[in-house]
Scaffold this active site. Structure first.
Site, PDB file in Angstrom:
ATOM      1  N   LYS A   1       4.106   8.909   9.397  1.00 19.79           N
ATOM      2  CA  LYS A   1       3.875   8.325  10.722  1.00 19.79           C
ATOM      3  C   LYS A   1       4.850   8.837  11.795  1.00 19.79           C
ATOM      4  O   LYS A   1       4.627   9.876  12.398  1.00 19.79           O
ATOM      5  CB  LYS A   1       3.889   6.800  10.620  1.00 19.79           C
ATOM      6  CG  LYS A   1       2.766   6.293   9.656  1.00 19.79           C
ATOM      7  CD  LYS A   1       2.622   4.801   9.674  1.00 19.79           C
ATOM      8  CE  LYS A   1       1.723   4.290   8.567  1.00 19.79           C
ATOM      9  NZ  LYS A   1       0.318   4.263   8.816  1.00 19.79           N
TER      10      LYS A   1
ATOM     11  N   TYR B   1       0.860  -1.192   0.000  1.00 21.99           N
ATOM     12  CA  TYR B   1       0.000   0.000   0.000  1.00 21.99           C
ATOM     13  C   TYR B   1       0.888   1.231   0.000  1.00 21.99           C
ATOM     14  O   TYR B   1       1.827   1.325   0.790  1.00 21.99           O
ATOM     15  CB  TYR B   1      -0.876  -0.019   1.257  1.00 21.99           C
ATOM     16  CG  TYR B   1      -1.812   1.170   1.404  1.00 21.99           C
ATOM     17  CD1 TYR B   1      -2.822   1.407   0.475  1.00 21.99           C
ATOM     18  CD2 TYR B   1      -1.680   2.050   2.488  1.00 21.99           C
ATOM     19  CE1 TYR B   1      -3.681   2.489   0.616  1.00 21.99           C
ATOM     20  CE2 TYR B   1      -2.551   3.137   2.632  1.00 21.99           C
ATOM     21  CZ  TYR B   1      -3.548   3.344   1.700  1.00 21.99           C
ATOM     22  OH  TYR B   1      -4.412   4.413   1.836  1.00 21.99           O
TER      23      TYR B   1
ATOM     24  N   ASP C   1       9.252   2.886   0.119  1.00 20.29           N
ATOM     25  CA  ASP C   1       8.177   3.532   0.873  1.00 20.29           C
ATOM     26  C   ASP C   1       8.377   3.146   2.334  1.00 20.29           C
ATOM     27  O   ASP C   1       8.001   2.058   2.762  1.00 20.29           O
ATOM     28  CB  ASP C   1       6.816   3.069   0.342  1.00 20.29           C
ATOM     29  CG  ASP C   1       5.665   3.694   1.134  1.00 20.29           C
ATOM     30  OD1 ASP C   1       5.939   4.363   2.162  1.00 20.29           O
ATOM     31  OD2 ASP C   1       4.504   3.513   0.729  1.00 20.29           O
TER      32      ASP C   1
HETATM   33  C1  LIG Z   1       3.684   1.965   3.530  1.00 16.66           C
HETATM   34  C2  LIG Z   1       2.650   3.034   3.539  1.00 16.66           C
HETATM   35  N1  LIG Z   1       2.679   3.992   2.606  1.00 16.66           N
HETATM   36  C3  LIG Z   1       1.781   4.988   2.571  1.00 16.66           C
HETATM   37  C4  LIG Z   1       0.776   5.060   3.516  1.00 16.66           C
HETATM   38  C5  LIG Z   1      -0.221   6.175   3.480  1.00 16.66           C
HETATM   39  O1  LIG Z   1      -0.012   7.017   4.571  1.00 16.66           O
HETATM   40  P1  LIG Z   1      -1.205   7.953   5.114  1.00 16.66           P
HETATM   41  O2  LIG Z   1      -2.224   7.063   5.724  1.00 16.66           O
HETATM   42  O3  LIG Z   1      -0.513   8.858   6.099  1.00 16.66           O
HETATM   43  O4  LIG Z   1      -1.730   8.698   3.939  1.00 16.66           O
HETATM   44  C6  LIG Z   1       0.693   4.087   4.505  1.00 16.66           C
HETATM   45  C7  LIG Z   1      -0.371   4.113   5.510  1.00 16.66           C
HETATM   46  O5  LIG Z   1      -0.562   3.249   6.304  1.00 16.66           O
HETATM   47  C8  LIG Z   1       1.657   3.048   4.523  1.00 16.66           C
HETATM   48  O6  LIG Z   1       1.634   2.085   5.434  1.00 16.66           O
END
Ligand SMILES: Cc1ncc(COP(=O)(O)O)c(C=O)c1O
Length: 479
Positions: free
Chosen positions: A319, A196, A291
């Site tokens: 985060k 994700y 990511d």
């Molecule tokens: C690996 C990863 N990338 C991107 C995101 C998206 O972040 P946000 O929820 O702050 O938009 C998340 C969210 O859990 C994530 O786990």
């Protein structure tokens, strides 16, 4: 550092046989001893608590919420769709615990989905925030705190020479994709099934937990054109990646991946996989994007890239670097980052980006993580937790496997091993739902989906861990 990776995959206990190795590392007699004494001391209090477990106020609040907000929530996985029942409505959080509106207390392993690595509502972070707040909550103009956090991030994360702060992980991934396309002049991107990268259109293809939990293959409303250039491969599958490059010569701008998957449950990379994608991207003049919204500052102070010894070209963060306030960031090599406006032509902007509150919470969270022993502590408690749950599962006759790295973990109700999303989906999700509901009644709050990683924090105590293991054994006996 191939040896580090080999060590990890052996120590992770992802397959059932490797869990035995982890077991041998512990001192079983001492942990059993503390487990028994804690169990006796808390049993009377625990029994009382279980009898008084009610969610009346949560139910009332959630019914009202459903009338006003789609599904009653502001982010889908919170809705408990895959574990049944209804979401708990919370009143307050502190340290490793959360308290709901009915007064029930839970040991928390969600940590606000990752940010709470030093524990919720940390006193030092709260004090720093209240000082910053006296000077205002948003300037919409440069502030000194941005420099402080930028310097900390650049010093910590091997691939980052320049950084751009945004407001969420989704924004960070959107920005980094635009940048990778702008820099290479190519449009195709490879992502992995089950990973994700936020909810921007190009990434909503085989996107892991949130979408999987709802049983939606993709989201309506995403135009075909938006995902046309998104190529997907199974995680840990080098041959599939090589084939994609072969079939799309000179067209792929890069590979984006979660260096340890957290959005399909906890799935670490095979050592040879993570090495190979670095090699393949270099051979094809494509960019490697980690990511690290979830893994950044969680697997080690320098993130997964420091942990594995693999330096990507670009990195996204979120985060933890916002310490519980809305934040995201992307960064990488200077020559690439200088493409970003206003230094360069690639446009990306944000009203609240770099705002002083998020910067403050991030700075003080990272300062705490810098203290010696932080990651060793996370490693110790998470290893005990995961091993304890797996042992309890086996003792009670369940197929179970799991793994962890530092403060990130997961387990599946299947024999394993789990190398990709297809393997993860073999997990008995109905059993997970029963386990989940049982654990709630025992005062333990896990992520309400089989396909989400769990998180520990510096605030989790040995007692929290032993209580959780005891609760897991009791629930696993009943399901
Ligand atoms: C690996 C990863 N990338 C991107 C995101 C998206 O972040 P946000 O929820 O702050 O938009 C998340 C969210 O859990 C994530 O786990």
């Amino acid at each position: 550092m191939a040896s580090t990776i080999t060590g990890v995959s052996v120590g992770l206990g992802l397959s059932c046989s490797t869990t035995r190795k982890l077991n041998q590392k512990r001192n079983p007699s001492s942990s059993r001893l503390s487990f028994c004494s804690i169990k006796m001391a808390v049993s009377v209090e625990e029994e009382k608590k279980k009898k008084s477990f009610t969610l009346e106020k949560s139910e009332e609040a959630f019914s009202a919420a459903k009338e006003m907000m789609p599904g009653g929530v502001n982010s889908p996985v919170r809705a408990f769709k895959s574990v049944g029942g209804q979401p708990i409505v919370f009143d307050s959080v502190k340290g490793s615990h959360m308290r709901d509106v009915d007064g029930n207390d839970y040991i928390d392993y969600v940590g606000s989905w990752g940010p709470a690595i030093i524990g919720h509502a940390d006193d030092e972070v709260l004090a720093a925030l209240s000082e910053t707040m006296k000077k205002g909550t948003s300037f919409g103009a440069p502030c000194l705190l941005e420099n402080v956090l930028a310097e900390m991030v650049i010093k910590a994360v091997p691939s980052i020479e320049m950084v751009r702060f945004v407001n969420s992980g989704t924004e960070a991934c959107m920005g980094v994709l635009r940048l990778a396309r702008a820099y290479t002049g190519r449009e195709k991107i490879i992502k992995f099934e089950g990973c994700y990268h936020g909810h921007a259109d190009p990434f909503l293809v085989k996107a892991g937990s949130g979408v999987a939990t709802l049983g939606l293959p993709d989201s309506p409303g995403v135009p075909k054109a938006a995902t046309y250039e998104t190529l997907t491969a199974p995680y840990n599958d080098i041959a599939a990646v090589e084939k994609l490059f072969e079939n799309n010569k000179g067209e792929i701008c890069g590979i984006i991946l979660e260096p340890v998957v957290g959005n399909a449950g906890f799935i670490p990379p095979k050592p040879e996989f993570i090495n190979a994608i670095r090699r393949i991207t270099e051979e094809n003049n494509a960019l490697l994007i980690f990511d690290e919204v979830m893994t950044g500052f969680r697997l080690s102070y320098g993130g997964a890239q420091e942990y594995f010894g693999i330096t990507p070209d670009l990195t996204t963060l979120g985060k933890i670097i916002g310490g519980g306030l809305p934040v995201g960031a992307y960064g990488g090599r200077r020559e690439i980052m200088e493409m970003v406006a206003p230094a360069g032509p690639m446009y990306q902007a944000g009203t609240l980006s770099g705002n002083p509150l998020a910067m403050t919470a991030g700075i003080h969270t990272l300062k705490r993580l810098q203290k010696p022993g932080s990651y060793e502590y996370l490693d110790k408690i998470t290893s005990e937790l995961v091993q304890g749950i797996i042992d309890a599962g086996k003792k009670t006759g369940h197929a179970i496997c799991g793994g962890y790295i530092r403060g990130m973990f997961g387990f599946f109700f299947t024999e394993g091993p789990v190398y990709n999303f297809a393997d993860a989906k073999k997990s008995d999700t109905a059993k997970f739902a029963r386990f989940y509901q049982g654990m709630l009644r025992e005062g333990v709050y896990f992520a309400p989906s089989q396909f989400e990683a769990g998180f520990t924090s510096l605030a989790h105590t040995a007692e929290d861990i032993q209580k959780t293991i005891a609760a897991a054994e009791s629930v696993l006996r009943q399901i």
